[in-house]
Design a protein around this motif. Structure first.
Motif, PDB file in Angstrom:
ATOM      1  N   GLU A  72       0.821  -1.221   0.000  1.00 13.33           N
ATOM      2  CA  GLU A  72       0.000   0.000   0.000  1.00 13.33           C
ATOM      3  C   GLU A  72       0.854   1.270   0.000  1.00 13.33           C
TER       4      GLU A  72
ATOM      5  N   ARG B   8     -10.194   4.457   1.116  1.00 15.32           N
ATOM      6  CA  ARG B   8      -8.759   4.157   1.038  1.00 15.32           C
ATOM      7  C   ARG B   8      -8.119   4.858  -0.150  1.00 15.32           C
TER       8      ARG B   8
ATOM      9  N   ARG C 254      -5.769  -2.080   3.342  1.00 16.90           N
ATOM     10  CA  ARG C 254      -7.058  -2.722   3.103  1.00 16.90           C
ATOM     11  C   ARG C 254      -7.124  -3.973   3.977  1.00 16.90           C
TER      12      ARG C 254
ATOM     13  N   LEU D 201     -10.721  -1.413   7.225  1.00 10.28           N
ATOM     14  CA  LEU D 201      -9.373  -0.913   6.978  1.00 10.28           C
ATOM     15  C   LEU D 201      -8.551  -1.070   8.256  1.00 10.28           C
TER      16      LEU D 201
END
Length: 351
Positions: free
Chosen positions: A19, A305, A317, A329
């Motif tokens: 991420e 997100r 996530r 989340l």
């Protein structure tokens, strides 16, 4: 992306580092910010002069054993907790495996890769993701859970975890985040009276050593010996061994204890900020979070997100964890200034 090895389509190999992006505030990875400390980095750097020789883990193993009050034969050093999951999957021959979810997905991924069928015991959000030992199949001879649990931040009582132990069963407790709990309450790392207990520890989170790959197993000598036979020779590098010794020192343990107290205060502050967004439908999972991260349920979490990325924040996530879906989340706990900025960004993203 889904994992073809998972019958329910969860991506068991997804991790928070996927991420993170350039210019984003990292709330996706649960490694303590500002680590490793300079004294630890210097200690590791000093070990590089010995790279010509093969690693000798005896001193580091002895340091871990002394730290937890156990014999050396009950300690196995590993290349991170992830290697320990693979060793367990390769060395053990269970008839029935139960994994308590939601939890870190690498243990199940390793078991499935080794050909072991896995049954999931999914804890319920309505129950605060609290452990109910009665829900674990009585005849499961390999049971795995995390404590405190990633991603729920729930700390299960040691008494409840002990209820899972019985003769003929291997009980694996992943305590990768236990050193972030003040006093390490509910830890079973020093327990000598729990049959079949295997405790896994990691130096990644508190000390910022994800790139070094270092952790260890605490278990009965026959289990340690079986895992060691499945482990490649010299699996733990000389710099990693230096880190183990350093992180078992009184100085390091005192620093880790102070860091645990700090993260507890910062987490409480972040929870209060987030509860100010309750009117938007945001919920913080668990009654009393006890890890350096929080699990959030909120409307349109997937869209939020992405909007948070546009606002400069990377979050994890959580729909890749069995038992969770697209409305979850996970966020790491950081300092209060970061918490304020994130809470404001989250309010914008949810609007």
């Amino acid at each position: 992306m889904t994992d073809p090895a998972d019958p329910d389509g969860y991506d068991l190999r997804h991790h928070g580092d996927a991420e993170v992006g350039e210019g984003l505030v990292d709330l996706a990875v649960n490694v303590r910010a500002g680590t490793p400390p300079s004294w630890l980095a210097q200690r590791i750097a000093g070990s590089l002069a010995g790279l010509a020789g093969y690693p000798d883990g005896r001193t580091a193993r002895r340091a871990v054993a002394a730290r937890h009050g156990r014999p050396d034969a009950e300690v196995l050093l590993t290349a991170g907790a992830a290697e320990a999951f693979v060793l367990l999957a390769r060395a053990l021959r269970p008839r029935r495996v139960a994994v308590v979810h939601p939890q870190f997905t690498e243990p199940e991924a390793a078991l499935r890769a080794a050909g072991h069928p896995v049954e999931r015991v999914v804890l319920r959000a309505a129950d605060g993701f609290r452990l109910d030992p009665a829900r674990v199949p009585q005849d499961a001879d390999l049971v795995l859970l995390g404590n405190p649990t990633n991603p729920t931040s729930v700390l299960h009582p040691a008494a409840a975890v002990r209820e899972l132990a019985r003769p003929g069963r291997t009980l694996v407790v992943d305590e990768a985040f236990m050193d972030a709990v003040p006093g390490e309450r509910e830890s079973l790392a020093a327990a000598a009276d729990v049959p079949g207990l295997v405790v896994l520890r990691s130096l990644t989170k508190t000390w910022g050593l994800a790139g070094l790959r270092v952790g260890y197993v605490l278990a009965e000598p026959p289990t340690v010996a079986a895992l060691e036979r499945a482990q490649p020779l010299w699996a733990v590098s000389t710099p990693a061994l230096a880190a183990v010794e350093a992180c078992m020192s009184p100085r390091a343990l005192a620093e880790a204890a102070e860091a645990a107290r700090t993260v507890t205060a910062e987490r409480a502050y972040l929870v209060e900020r987030l509860r100010g967004l309750a009117a938007t439908g945001l919920e913080v999972a668990g009654d009393t979070p006890a890890a350096p991260f929080l699990l959030l349920r909120l409307p349109d979490a997937a869209g939020v997100r992405l909007r948070l990325r546009d606002l400069g924040y990377a979050v994890r996530r959580a729909d890749t964890f069995p038992g969770l879906g697209p409305d979850w989340l996970r966020i790491a706990v950081r300092d209060r200034r970061t918490a304020d900025g994130f809470a404001n960004a989250l309010a914008t993203a949810m609007a």
